[in-house]
Motif scaffolding. Structure first.
Motif, mmCIF file in Angstrom:
data_model
loop_
_atom_site.group_PDB
_atom_site.id
_atom_site.type_symbol
_atom_site.label_atom_id
_atom_site.label_comp_id
_atom_site.label_asym_id
_atom_site.label_seq_id
_atom_site.Cartn_x
_atom_site.Cartn_y
_atom_site.Cartn_z
ATOM 1 N N GLU A 101 0.771 -1.096 -0.745
ATOM 2 C CA GLU A 101 0.165 0.000 0.366
ATOM 3 C C GLU A 101 0.696 1.708 0.000
ATOM 4 N N THR A 109 -5.229 1.425 -2.659
ATOM 5 C CA THR A 109 -6.168 2.572 -1.910
ATOM 6 C C THR A 109 -5.826 3.653 -2.828
ATOM 7 N N ASN A 110 -3.769 4.116 -1.787
ATOM 8 C CA ASN A 110 -3.965 5.539 -1.584
ATOM 9 C C ASN A 110 -2.821 5.464 -2.072
ATOM 10 N N ALA A 122 -6.512 9.341 -1.712
ATOM 11 C CA ALA A 122 -6.999 7.897 -2.517
ATOM 12 C C ALA A 122 -6.593 7.509 -4.110
ATOM 13 N N GLU A 124 -4.482 4.656 -6.492
ATOM 14 C CA GLU A 124 -3.590 3.599 -7.183
ATOM 15 C C GLU A 124 -2.757 3.787 -7.090
#
Length: 151
Positions: A101, A109-110, A122, A124
């Motif tokens: 992530e 998602t972030n 937010a 990808e």
């Protein structure tokens, strides 16, 4: 359950491939079991794209380019690494990925906001986006249990 293959960010498996030469190992019983079963395919898109380790931090800009804090455009190696990740998924019939992530490659998602101030938004990463457009389900290290339910 059949034996799935899972593309996993190499840094989550303890490989020192992150931009800072470090790793972000995840200790989770499911991940350990998947690895013991031979389901895990470690992959670092940034290294696969030709970037060295360590390397300057990079963030996705509002226009979609990936830039280092020094202003170097590294979009091409990020795209190349994403394409290689997709090729591995297609060759090995991988339908699931567990990616780091917030990474400009792997964030699901972030991601960081592109201003190198530590603020997340937010979004990808480049690899995540390409994999998702080719029907690979992408999960972050905080979604291992959710991923297990999808296998």
């Amino acid at each position: 359950m059949n034996t799935p293959k899972i593309l996993v960010s190499a840094c989550l498996l303890g490989c020192p491939v992150r931009y800072d030469g470090q790793s972000k190992p995840v200790i989770h019983p499911l991940l350990q079991r998947w690895q013991a079963n031979g389901w895990i395919i470690p992959f670092c898109p940034e290294q696969a794209g030709g970037l060295p380790t360590p390397r300057p931090p990079a963030e996705i800009q509002a226009d979609g380019r990936v830039m280092t804090a020094e202003g170097r455009d590294v979009t091409a190696p990020f795209v190349k690494g994403a394409e290689q990740a997709l090729a591995v998924c297609q060759q090995q019939k991988i339908k699931y990925a567990l990616l780091k992530e917030s990474s400009p490659s792997c964030g699901s998602t972030n991601i960081y906001d592109g201003h190198f101030r530590g603020k997340k938004i937010a979004g990808e990463g480049v690899t995540t986006h390409l994999l998702k457009t080719h029907h690979v389900q992408v999960f972050s290290e905080t979604q291992i249990d959710e991923m297990f339910n999808s296998l």
